[in-house]
Enzyme design. Structure first.
Site, PDB file in Angstrom:
ATOM      1  N   PHE A 111      27.750 -12.577  17.804  1.00 16.53           N
ATOM      2  CA  PHE A 111      26.159 -12.043  18.006  1.00 16.53           C
ATOM      3  C   PHE A 111      27.145 -10.809  19.190  1.00 16.53           C
ATOM      4  O   PHE A 111      26.529  -9.900  19.549  1.00 16.53           O
ATOM      5  CB  PHE A 111      26.431 -13.093  19.436  1.00 16.53           C
ATOM      6  CG  PHE A 111      27.014 -12.612  20.934  1.00 16.53           C
ATOM      7  CD1 PHE A 111      28.158 -13.872  20.975  1.00 16.53           C
ATOM      8  CD2 PHE A 111      26.068 -12.071  22.269  1.00 16.53           C
ATOM      9  CE1 PHE A 111      27.820 -13.972  22.365  1.00 16.53           C
ATOM     10  CE2 PHE A 111      26.607 -11.963  23.021  1.00 16.53           C
ATOM     11  CZ  PHE A 111      27.745 -12.680  23.069  1.00 16.53           C
ATOM     12  N   LYS A 112      28.456 -10.621  19.537  1.00 16.98           N
ATOM     13  CA  LYS A 112      28.867  -9.354  20.092  1.00 16.98           C
ATOM     14  C   LYS A 112      28.548  -8.568  19.474  1.00 16.98           C
ATOM     15  O   LYS A 112      28.783  -6.923  19.751  1.00 16.98           O
ATOM     16  CB  LYS A 112      30.343  -9.614  20.724  1.00 16.98           C
ATOM     17  CG  LYS A 112      30.538 -10.957  21.392  1.00 16.98           C
ATOM     18  CD  LYS A 112      32.140 -11.097  21.416  1.00 16.98           C
ATOM     19  CE  LYS A 112      32.312 -11.561  23.342  1.00 16.98           C
ATOM     20  NZ  LYS A 112      32.082 -12.941  22.894  1.00 16.98           N
ATOM     21  N   ASP A 113      28.671  -8.425  18.249  1.00 21.11           N
ATOM     22  CA  ASP A 113      28.148  -6.849  17.068  1.00 21.11           C
ATOM     23  C   ASP A 113      27.025  -6.648  17.445  1.00 21.11           C
ATOM     24  O   ASP A 113      26.753  -5.395  17.603  1.00 21.11           O
ATOM     25  CB  ASP A 113      28.054  -7.394  15.734  1.00 21.11           C
ATOM     26  CG  ASP A 113      29.311  -7.958  15.571  1.00 21.11           C
ATOM     27  OD1 ASP A 113      30.593  -7.337  15.512  1.00 21.11           O
ATOM     28  OD2 ASP A 113      30.023  -8.939  14.328  1.00 21.11           O
ATOM     29  N   MET A 116      27.521  -4.316  20.716  1.00 24.90           N
ATOM     30  CA  MET A 116      28.773  -3.723  20.567  1.00 24.90           C
ATOM     31  C   MET A 116      28.317  -2.404  19.148  1.00 24.90           C
ATOM     32  O   MET A 116      28.655  -1.240  19.691  1.00 24.90           O
ATOM     33  CB  MET A 116      30.117  -4.156  19.818  1.00 24.90           C
ATOM     34  CG  MET A 116      30.406  -3.447  20.176  1.00 24.90           C
ATOM     35  SD  MET A 116      32.107  -3.714  22.566  1.00 24.90           S
ATOM     36  CE  MET A 116      32.775  -4.624  22.310  1.00 24.90           C
TER      37      MET A 116
END
Ligand SMILES: *Cc1c(COP(=O)(O)O)cnc(C)c1O
Length: 465
Positions: A111-113, A116
Protein backbone atom coordinates in the site's frame (compact mmCIF):
# COMPACT_ATOMS: atom_id res chain seq x y z
CA UNK A 1 -3.85 25.77 4.41
CA UNK A 2 -1.23 26.34 7.11
CA UNK A 3 0.63 23.58 8.96
CA UNK A 4 1.55 23.61 12.64
CA UNK A 5 3.82 21.33 14.66
CA UNK A 6 2.40 18.94 17.28
CA UNK A 7 5.07 20.33 19.64
CA UNK A 8 4.21 23.97 19.00
CA UNK A 9 7.74 25.37 18.67
CA UNK A 10 8.42 25.13 14.93
CA UNK A 11 7.59 27.74 12.29
CA UNK A 12 4.10 27.62 10.78
CA UNK A 13 4.46 26.52 7.14
CA UNK A 14 2.39 26.33 3.97
CA UNK A 15 1.69 22.98 2.30
CA UNK A 16 4.77 22.85 0.06
CA UNK A 17 7.18 23.88 2.78
CA UNK A 18 5.74 21.23 5.10
CA UNK A 19 6.02 18.70 2.26
CA UNK A 20 9.71 19.48 1.71
CA UNK A 21 10.55 19.76 5.44
CA UNK A 22 9.20 16.34 6.52
CA UNK A 23 9.85 16.47 10.27
CA UNK A 24 9.29 19.81 12.07
CA UNK A 25 12.48 21.28 13.53
CA UNK A 26 11.16 21.07 17.12
CA UNK A 27 11.02 17.27 16.67
CA UNK A 28 7.24 17.35 16.20
CA UNK A 29 5.05 16.41 13.24
CA UNK A 30 3.24 18.84 10.96
CA UNK A 31 -0.56 18.79 10.91
CA UNK A 32 -3.05 21.12 9.17
CA UNK A 33 -4.18 23.97 11.44
CA UNK A 34 -7.78 22.82 10.91
CA UNK A 35 -9.54 19.85 9.27
CA UNK A 36 -11.35 20.67 6.02
CA UNK A 37 -14.98 19.39 5.92
CA UNK A 38 -16.52 17.91 2.78
CA UNK A 39 -20.27 18.39 2.29
CA UNK A 40 -22.61 15.40 2.40
CA UNK A 41 -23.56 16.13 -1.20
CA UNK A 42 -19.94 15.92 -2.29
CA UNK A 43 -19.40 12.60 -0.45
CA UNK A 44 -22.64 11.21 -1.93
CA UNK A 45 -21.33 12.15 -5.40
CA UNK A 46 -18.21 9.98 -4.88
CA UNK A 47 -20.30 6.85 -5.52
CA UNK A 48 -20.08 7.57 -9.26
CA UNK A 49 -16.53 8.94 -9.37
CA UNK A 50 -13.20 7.29 -10.14
CA UNK A 51 -10.35 6.94 -7.65
CA UNK A 52 -8.45 9.82 -9.29
CA UNK A 53 -11.50 12.14 -9.26
CA UNK A 54 -12.14 11.42 -5.58
CA UNK A 55 -8.45 11.98 -4.78
CA UNK A 56 -8.55 15.51 -6.23
CA UNK A 57 -11.69 16.46 -4.24
CA UNK A 58 -10.35 14.97 -1.00
CA UNK A 59 -6.75 16.23 -1.20
CA UNK A 60 -6.98 19.67 -2.77
CA UNK A 61 -8.34 21.38 0.39
CA UNK A 62 -5.03 20.48 2.11
CA UNK A 63 -2.96 22.34 -0.49
CA UNK A 64 -4.83 25.58 -1.06
CA UNK A 65 -3.12 27.92 -3.48
CA UNK A 66 0.21 26.06 -3.29
CA UNK A 67 -0.98 23.52 -5.88
CA UNK A 68 -3.59 24.53 -8.47
CA UNK A 69 -6.40 21.98 -8.86
CA UNK A 70 -5.62 21.25 -12.51
CA UNK A 71 -1.99 20.45 -11.68
CA UNK A 72 -3.03 18.18 -8.81
CA UNK A 73 -5.40 16.40 -11.15
CA UNK A 74 -2.61 15.76 -13.63
CA UNK A 75 -0.26 14.45 -10.93
CA UNK A 76 -2.96 12.19 -9.47
CA UNK A 77 -3.77 10.71 -12.88
CA UNK A 78 -0.11 9.98 -13.57
CA UNK A 79 0.48 8.58 -10.07
CA UNK A 80 -2.28 5.98 -10.35
CA UNK A 81 -2.01 5.13 -14.06
CA UNK A 82 0.74 2.61 -13.19
CA UNK A 83 -1.49 0.52 -10.94
CA UNK A 84 -2.35 -2.93 -12.25
CA UNK A 85 -6.09 -2.57 -11.53
CA UNK A 86 -8.53 -0.11 -13.23
CA UNK A 87 -10.13 0.78 -9.92
CA UNK A 88 -6.68 1.37 -8.32
CA UNK A 89 -7.88 0.02 -4.92
CA UNK A 90 -10.67 -2.49 -5.67
CA UNK A 91 -13.10 -3.52 -2.91
CA UNK A 92 -13.99 -7.22 -2.68
CA UNK A 93 -17.18 -8.39 -0.96
CA UNK A 94 -16.36 -11.33 1.36
CA UNK A 95 -19.98 -11.83 2.49
CA UNK A 96 -21.48 -11.35 5.97
CA UNK A 97 -20.77 -7.61 5.92
CA UNK A 98 -17.00 -8.12 5.53
CA UNK A 99 -15.04 -6.39 2.75
CA UNK A 100 -11.42 -6.51 1.59
CA UNK A 101 -9.84 -3.32 0.22
CA UNK A 102 -6.91 -4.30 -2.01
CA UNK A 103 -4.24 -1.62 -1.68
CA UNK A 104 -1.51 -3.75 -3.25
CA UNK A 105 -1.88 -3.25 -7.01
CA UNK A 106 0.89 -0.65 -7.25
CA UNK A 107 4.37 -1.22 -8.71
CA UNK A 108 5.91 -2.70 -5.51
CA UNK A 109 2.84 -4.66 -4.37
CA UNK A 110 2.28 -2.86 -1.06
CA UNK A 111 0.00 0.00 0.00
CA UNK A 112 2.95 2.36 0.41
CA UNK A 113 2.87 2.87 -3.38
CA UNK A 114 -0.46 4.71 -3.07
CA UNK A 115 1.09 7.55 -1.09
CA UNK A 116 4.66 7.43 -2.42
CA UNK A 117 3.65 7.72 -6.10
CA UNK A 118 1.83 10.98 -5.38
CA UNK A 119 4.39 12.31 -2.87
CA UNK A 120 7.22 11.97 -5.41
CA UNK A 121 5.30 13.97 -8.01
CA UNK A 122 4.31 16.67 -5.52
CA UNK A 123 7.94 17.04 -4.36
CA UNK A 124 9.45 17.05 -7.84
CA UNK A 125 6.91 19.62 -9.03
CA UNK A 126 7.57 21.91 -6.03
CA UNK A 127 11.36 21.68 -6.51
CA UNK A 128 11.25 22.34 -10.26
CA UNK A 129 9.11 25.46 -9.79
CA UNK A 130 11.57 26.71 -7.16
CA UNK A 131 14.55 25.94 -9.38
CA UNK A 132 15.83 23.68 -6.58
CA UNK A 133 16.98 20.09 -6.24
CA UNK A 134 16.96 17.59 -3.38
CA UNK A 135 18.73 14.41 -2.35
CA UNK A 136 16.36 11.89 -0.80
CA UNK A 137 17.99 9.50 1.65
CA UNK A 138 16.26 6.70 3.47
CA UNK A 139 16.92 3.47 5.33
CA UNK A 140 14.70 0.47 4.71
CA UNK A 141 14.06 -2.91 6.26
CA UNK A 142 12.22 -3.88 3.08
CA UNK A 143 9.03 -2.25 1.80
CA UNK A 144 9.59 1.50 2.01
CA UNK A 145 12.82 1.52 -0.02
CA UNK A 146 11.31 -0.16 -3.05
CA UNK A 147 8.20 2.02 -2.99
CA UNK A 148 10.34 5.17 -2.73
CA UNK A 149 12.65 4.12 -5.58
CA UNK A 150 9.73 3.24 -7.86
CA UNK A 151 8.15 6.61 -7.12
CA UNK A 152 11.27 8.79 -7.47
CA UNK A 153 13.02 7.01 -10.35
CA UNK A 154 13.43 9.38 -13.25
CA UNK A 155 12.14 12.43 -11.33
CA UNK A 156 13.95 15.46 -12.64
CA UNK A 157 14.87 17.39 -9.47
CA UNK A 158 15.66 14.50 -7.14
CA UNK A 159 18.39 11.93 -6.54
CA UNK A 160 17.48 9.03 -4.28
CA UNK A 161 19.77 6.94 -2.08
CA UNK A 162 18.37 3.97 -0.17
CA UNK A 163 20.43 2.16 2.47
CA UNK A 164 19.50 -1.43 3.26
CA UNK A 165 21.15 -4.05 5.50
CA UNK A 166 23.16 -6.44 3.36
CA UNK A 167 21.63 -9.93 3.29
CA UNK A 168 18.69 -9.00 5.50
CA UNK A 169 15.91 -8.18 3.03
CA UNK A 170 13.99 -10.72 0.93
CA UNK A 171 14.97 -11.38 -2.71
CA UNK A 172 11.85 -9.69 -4.04
CA UNK A 173 12.41 -6.65 -1.84
CA UNK A 174 16.09 -6.35 -2.80
CA UNK A 175 15.44 -6.71 -6.52
CA UNK A 176 12.71 -4.09 -6.40
CA UNK A 177 15.44 -1.72 -5.21
CA UNK A 178 18.38 -2.89 -7.34
CA UNK A 179 16.88 -3.50 -10.79
CA UNK A 180 15.74 0.04 -11.75
CA UNK A 181 18.40 1.45 -14.09
CA UNK A 182 17.58 5.17 -13.79
CA UNK A 183 20.56 7.47 -13.29
CA UNK A 184 19.04 9.13 -10.20
CA UNK A 185 18.54 5.85 -8.27
CA UNK A 186 21.27 4.52 -5.94
CA UNK A 187 21.05 1.53 -3.63
CA UNK A 188 23.66 1.16 -0.91
CA UNK A 189 24.04 -2.27 0.62
CA UNK A 190 25.39 -1.63 4.11
CA UNK A 191 27.52 -4.16 6.01
CA UNK A 192 25.29 -3.97 9.08
CA UNK A 193 21.73 -4.19 10.42
CA UNK A 194 18.63 -2.10 9.74
CA UNK A 195 19.35 -0.16 12.95
CA UNK A 196 22.83 0.64 11.58
CA UNK A 197 21.24 1.94 8.36
CA UNK A 198 18.84 4.10 10.34
CA UNK A 199 21.70 5.43 12.47
CA UNK A 200 23.63 6.36 9.30
CA UNK A 201 20.64 8.25 7.90
CA UNK A 202 20.16 10.04 11.21
CA UNK A 203 23.88 10.83 11.26
CA UNK A 204 23.67 12.43 7.81
CA UNK A 205 20.65 14.55 8.79
CA UNK A 206 22.48 15.65 11.96
CA UNK A 207 25.59 16.63 9.94
CA UNK A 208 24.37 20.18 9.23
CA UNK A 209 26.96 21.10 6.55
CA UNK A 210 26.35 17.84 4.67
CA UNK A 211 22.60 18.22 5.02
CA UNK A 212 22.78 21.69 3.50
CA UNK A 213 25.32 20.84 0.81
CA UNK A 214 23.24 17.91 -0.46
CA UNK A 215 19.79 19.46 0.24
CA UNK A 216 18.75 16.31 2.07
CA UNK A 217 15.08 15.41 2.23
CA UNK A 218 13.28 12.47 3.83
CA UNK A 219 10.23 10.50 2.75
CA UNK A 220 9.47 8.39 5.78
CA UNK A 221 5.94 8.01 7.08
CA UNK A 222 6.06 11.10 9.29
CA UNK A 223 5.87 13.30 6.17
CA UNK A 224 2.38 14.82 6.24
CA UNK A 225 1.87 14.35 2.49
CA UNK A 226 2.24 10.57 2.86
CA UNK A 227 -0.47 10.38 5.49
CA UNK A 228 -2.63 12.75 3.44
CA UNK A 229 -2.46 10.69 0.24
CA UNK A 230 -3.85 7.70 2.16
CA UNK A 231 -7.10 9.48 3.07
CA UNK A 232 -8.46 8.96 -0.46
CA UNK A 233 -9.13 5.23 -0.23
CA UNK A 234 -11.21 5.56 2.94
CA UNK A 235 -13.58 7.80 0.96
CA UNK A 236 -13.44 5.48 -2.06
CA UNK A 237 -14.37 2.39 -0.02
CA UNK A 238 -17.04 4.07 2.12
CA UNK A 239 -18.73 5.71 -0.87
CA UNK A 240 -19.02 2.29 -2.53
CA UNK A 241 -20.82 1.09 0.63
CA UNK A 242 -23.40 3.86 0.93
CA UNK A 243 -21.62 6.76 2.69
CA UNK A 244 -22.57 9.38 3.78
CA UNK A 245 -25.91 7.76 4.76
CA UNK A 246 -24.36 4.56 6.06
CA UNK A 247 -21.44 4.34 8.50
CA UNK A 248 -18.51 2.02 7.79
CA UNK A 249 -15.81 0.44 10.00
CA UNK A 250 -12.20 -0.24 9.00
CA UNK A 251 -9.62 -2.74 10.26
CA UNK A 252 -6.08 -1.52 9.57
CA UNK A 253 -2.84 -3.55 9.89
CA UNK A 254 -0.82 -1.04 11.88
CA UNK A 255 2.84 -0.27 12.55
CA UNK A 256 3.76 3.41 12.50
CA UNK A 257 0.08 4.51 12.70
CA UNK A 258 0.22 6.48 9.43
CA UNK A 259 -2.34 4.47 7.49
CA UNK A 260 -4.93 4.35 10.28
CA UNK A 261 -4.40 8.03 11.12
CA UNK A 262 -5.49 8.79 7.55
CA UNK A 263 -8.79 7.10 8.52
CA UNK A 264 -9.06 9.39 11.54
CA UNK A 265 -8.61 12.39 9.22
CA UNK A 266 -11.31 11.06 6.87
CA UNK A 267 -13.68 10.97 9.86
CA UNK A 268 -12.79 14.58 10.79
CA UNK A 269 -13.56 15.55 7.17
CA UNK A 270 -17.10 14.23 7.48
CA UNK A 271 -16.90 10.56 6.51
CA UNK A 272 -19.14 8.54 8.87
CA UNK A 273 -16.72 5.99 10.36
CA UNK A 274 -18.18 3.77 13.09
CA UNK A 275 -14.85 2.33 14.21
CA UNK A 276 -11.16 2.17 13.35
CA UNK A 277 -9.72 -1.16 14.46
CA UNK A 278 -5.95 -1.05 15.13
CA UNK A 279 -4.75 -4.51 14.03
CA UNK A 280 -1.34 -5.40 15.49
CA UNK A 281 0.90 -8.43 15.55
CA UNK A 282 2.68 -9.40 18.80
CA UNK A 283 4.38 -5.99 18.77
CA UNK A 284 1.26 -4.72 20.47
CA UNK A 285 2.21 -1.40 22.09
CA UNK A 286 -0.93 0.29 20.71
CA UNK A 287 -3.29 -2.48 21.84
CA UNK A 288 -1.76 -2.27 25.33
CA UNK A 289 -2.09 1.52 25.33
CA UNK A 290 -5.78 1.37 24.45
CA UNK A 291 -6.35 -1.13 27.23
CA UNK A 292 -4.37 0.54 30.02
CA UNK A 293 -3.69 4.14 28.97
CA UNK A 294 0.03 3.48 29.43
CA UNK A 295 2.21 3.81 26.35
CA UNK A 296 5.28 1.76 27.14
CA UNK A 297 7.92 0.58 24.68
CA UNK A 298 9.19 -2.97 24.75
CA UNK A 299 11.70 -4.99 22.69
CA UNK A 300 10.84 -5.40 19.00
CA UNK A 301 9.96 -9.02 18.16
CA UNK A 302 10.63 -10.24 14.60
CA UNK A 303 7.42 -11.64 13.06
CA UNK A 304 6.00 -12.86 9.75
CA UNK A 305 4.52 -9.39 9.25
CA UNK A 306 7.82 -7.43 9.45
CA UNK A 307 6.40 -4.10 8.26
CA UNK A 308 4.52 -3.90 11.56
CA UNK A 309 7.46 -4.88 13.79
CA UNK A 310 7.65 -1.54 15.52
CA UNK A 311 7.65 -0.34 19.10
CA UNK A 312 7.45 3.40 18.71
CA UNK A 313 4.50 4.34 16.47
CA UNK A 314 5.63 7.79 15.28
CA UNK A 315 2.32 8.95 13.84
CA UNK A 316 0.50 8.22 17.10
CA UNK A 317 1.79 11.64 18.15
CA UNK A 318 -0.63 13.19 15.64
CA UNK A 319 -3.58 11.48 17.35
CA UNK A 320 -2.29 12.46 20.80
CA UNK A 321 -2.23 16.10 19.66
CA UNK A 322 -5.94 15.77 18.84
CA UNK A 323 -7.08 13.98 22.00
CA UNK A 324 -5.26 16.47 24.25
CA UNK A 325 -7.20 19.28 22.56
CA UNK A 326 -4.21 20.39 20.47
CA UNK A 327 -2.28 21.36 23.61
CA UNK A 328 1.31 21.29 22.31
CA UNK A 329 2.78 21.65 25.82
CA UNK A 330 0.99 18.44 26.86
CA UNK A 331 2.38 16.61 23.79
CA UNK A 332 5.89 17.88 24.62
CA UNK A 333 5.51 16.53 28.17
CA UNK A 334 4.40 13.10 26.94
CA UNK A 335 7.16 12.87 24.31
CA UNK A 336 9.73 14.06 26.85
CA UNK A 337 8.68 11.30 29.25
CA UNK A 338 8.87 8.76 26.42
CA UNK A 339 12.41 9.82 25.49
CA UNK A 340 13.52 9.79 29.12
CA UNK A 341 11.85 6.71 30.59
CA UNK A 342 10.35 4.82 27.61
CA UNK A 343 6.75 5.48 28.72
CA UNK A 344 3.99 8.01 29.32
CA UNK A 345 0.45 7.84 30.64
CA UNK A 346 -2.71 9.12 29.02
CA UNK A 347 -5.33 10.80 31.19
CA UNK A 348 -8.80 9.24 31.54
CA UNK A 349 -10.39 11.90 29.31
CA UNK A 350 -7.74 11.48 26.59
CA UNK A 351 -8.17 7.72 26.66
CA UNK A 352 -11.96 8.01 26.46
CA UNK A 353 -11.68 10.23 23.38
CA UNK A 354 -9.33 7.69 21.77
CA UNK A 355 -11.63 4.77 22.55
CA UNK A 356 -14.62 6.64 21.13
CA UNK A 357 -13.36 5.92 17.61
CA UNK A 358 -10.55 3.35 17.96
CA UNK A 359 -10.47 -0.27 19.11
CA UNK A 360 -7.46 -2.58 18.99
CA UNK A 361 -6.76 -6.29 18.64
CA UNK A 362 -3.53 -8.29 18.67
CA UNK A 363 -3.15 -11.28 16.36
CA UNK A 364 -0.27 -13.59 17.25
CA UNK A 365 1.94 -15.64 14.91
CA UNK A 366 -0.07 -18.89 14.98
CA UNK A 367 -3.37 -17.05 14.57
CA UNK A 368 -1.94 -15.19 11.55
CA UNK A 369 -1.17 -18.45 9.75
CA UNK A 370 -4.58 -19.83 10.72
CA UNK A 371 -6.34 -16.74 9.31
CA UNK A 372 -4.37 -17.06 6.04
CA UNK A 373 -5.53 -20.70 5.68
CA UNK A 374 -9.14 -20.09 6.67
CA UNK A 375 -9.35 -17.15 4.30
CA UNK A 376 -8.13 -19.15 1.34
CA UNK A 377 -10.51 -22.01 2.17
CA UNK A 378 -13.46 -19.59 2.36
CA UNK A 379 -12.68 -17.20 -0.49
CA UNK A 380 -10.36 -19.08 -2.82
CA UNK A 381 -7.35 -16.75 -2.85
CA UNK A 382 -4.16 -16.24 -0.84
CA UNK A 383 -3.52 -13.26 1.42
CA UNK A 384 -0.30 -11.89 2.90
CA UNK A 385 0.48 -12.02 6.66
CA UNK A 386 -0.10 -8.26 7.24
CA UNK A 387 -3.55 -8.38 5.67
CA UNK A 388 -4.22 -11.55 7.70
CA UNK A 389 -3.58 -9.63 10.92
CA UNK A 390 -6.21 -7.14 9.69
CA UNK A 391 -8.73 -9.90 8.93
CA UNK A 392 -8.09 -11.55 12.32
CA UNK A 393 -8.68 -8.26 14.13
CA UNK A 394 -11.81 -7.47 12.06
CA UNK A 395 -13.36 -10.74 13.26
CA UNK A 396 -13.06 -9.50 16.85
CA UNK A 397 -14.71 -6.11 16.30
CA UNK A 398 -17.93 -5.42 18.18
CA UNK A 399 -20.10 -3.28 15.90
CA UNK A 400 -23.75 -2.23 15.67
CA UNK A 401 -25.83 -4.35 13.25
CA UNK A 402 -25.46 -3.64 9.55
CA UNK A 403 -22.21 -1.69 9.81
CA UNK A 404 -19.90 -3.14 7.13
CA UNK A 405 -16.29 -3.86 8.11
CA UNK A 406 -13.57 -3.12 5.54
CA UNK A 407 -10.15 -4.69 6.11
CA UNK A 408 -7.27 -2.87 4.45
CA UNK A 409 -5.15 -5.41 2.54
CA UNK A 410 -1.71 -3.79 2.73
CA UNK A 411 0.50 -6.17 0.73
CA UNK A 412 0.33 -8.81 -1.99
CA UNK A 413 1.18 -12.37 -0.82
CA UNK A 414 3.96 -12.62 -3.45
CA UNK A 415 5.97 -10.20 -1.31
CA UNK A 416 6.14 -12.63 1.61
CA UNK A 417 6.86 -16.06 0.13
CA UNK A 418 8.12 -17.56 3.40
CA UNK A 419 4.90 -16.91 5.30
CA UNK A 420 2.91 -18.04 2.25
CA UNK A 421 4.85 -21.35 2.19
CA UNK A 422 4.21 -21.81 5.93
CA UNK A 423 0.49 -21.18 5.57
CA UNK A 424 -0.32 -22.81 2.23
CA UNK A 425 2.52 -25.26 1.70
CA UNK A 426 2.78 -23.74 -1.77
CA UNK A 427 4.58 -20.86 -3.42
CA UNK A 428 2.64 -17.59 -3.79
CA UNK A 429 0.76 -16.77 -6.99
CA UNK A 430 3.27 -14.26 -8.35
CA UNK A 431 2.25 -11.64 -10.95
CA UNK A 432 4.12 -11.91 -14.27
CA UNK A 433 5.61 -8.42 -13.89
CA UNK A 434 7.31 -9.58 -10.67
CA UNK A 435 8.63 -12.76 -12.29
CA UNK A 436 10.07 -10.60 -15.10
CA UNK A 437 11.72 -8.29 -12.58
CA UNK A 438 13.39 -11.19 -10.77
CA UNK A 439 15.28 -11.97 -14.00
CA UNK A 440 16.73 -8.48 -14.40
CA UNK A 441 20.30 -7.50 -13.65
CA UNK A 442 21.03 -5.92 -10.26
CA UNK A 443 22.90 -2.72 -9.58
CA UNK A 444 24.05 -1.86 -6.06
CA UNK A 445 26.96 -0.39 -4.14
CA UNK A 446 28.29 -2.42 -1.20
CA UNK A 447 29.44 -0.02 1.50
CA UNK A 448 31.02 -0.08 4.96
CA UNK A 449 28.93 0.78 8.01
CA UNK A 450 30.71 4.15 8.39
CA UNK A 451 29.22 7.62 8.09
CA UNK A 452 32.20 9.09 6.19
CA UNK A 453 32.16 6.31 3.59
CA UNK A 454 28.43 6.71 3.00
CA UNK A 455 28.60 10.50 2.78
CA UNK A 456 31.47 10.31 0.30
CA UNK A 457 29.60 7.84 -1.89
CA UNK A 458 26.54 10.09 -1.93
CA UNK A 459 28.58 13.21 -2.74
CA UNK A 460 30.24 11.38 -5.61
CA UNK A 461 27.09 9.93 -7.16
CA UNK A 462 24.51 12.70 -6.70
CA UNK A 463 23.81 14.77 -9.81
CA UNK A 464 23.58 17.86 -7.66
CA UNK A 465 26.72 20.00 -7.52
C1 LIG B 1 4.11 -0.13 6.28
C2 LIG B 1 3.18 -1.29 6.32
C3 LIG B 1 2.19 -1.45 7.32
C4 LIG B 1 2.05 -0.49 8.48
O1 LIG B 1 1.55 0.77 8.11
P1 LIG B 1 1.69 2.03 9.07
O2 LIG B 1 1.21 3.19 8.29
O3 LIG B 1 3.15 2.12 9.41
O4 LIG B 1 0.86 1.76 10.29
C5 LIG B 1 1.33 -2.52 7.23
N1 LIG B 1 1.45 -3.43 6.24
C6 LIG B 1 2.39 -3.34 5.28
C7 LIG B 1 2.48 -4.39 4.23
C8 LIG B 1 3.29 -2.27 5.28
O5 LIG B 1 4.24 -2.19 4.31
Amino acid sequence: MKYISTRGKAPVLGFEDALLAGLADDGGLYVPESWPRLSEAMIAGFADKSFAEIAVDVLHPFMGDDVPRARLQQMVEEAYAGFAHDEVTPLTDLGDGQYFLELYHGPTLAFKDVAMQLLARLMDDALIRRGARATIIGATSGDTGGAAIEAFRNREAVDIFILFPDGRVSDVQRKQMTTPTDANVHTLSVAGTFDDCQALVKGMFNDAPFRKEMALAGVNSINWARVMAQITYYFVAASRLGAPEKPVAFSVPTGNFGDIFAGYVAAQMGLPIAQLMIATNVNDILARTLETGIYQTDKVIATQSPSMDIQVSSNFERLLFEVVGRDAARVRAMMGALAQSGRFEMQEKELALTRALFAAARVDEDATIEVMRDFEAAHGFQIDPHSAVGIGAAARAVLPDNVPMVTLATAHPAKFPKAVMAAYDAAPDTPQRVLDMLEKEERLTPIANELVAVENAIREKARLV
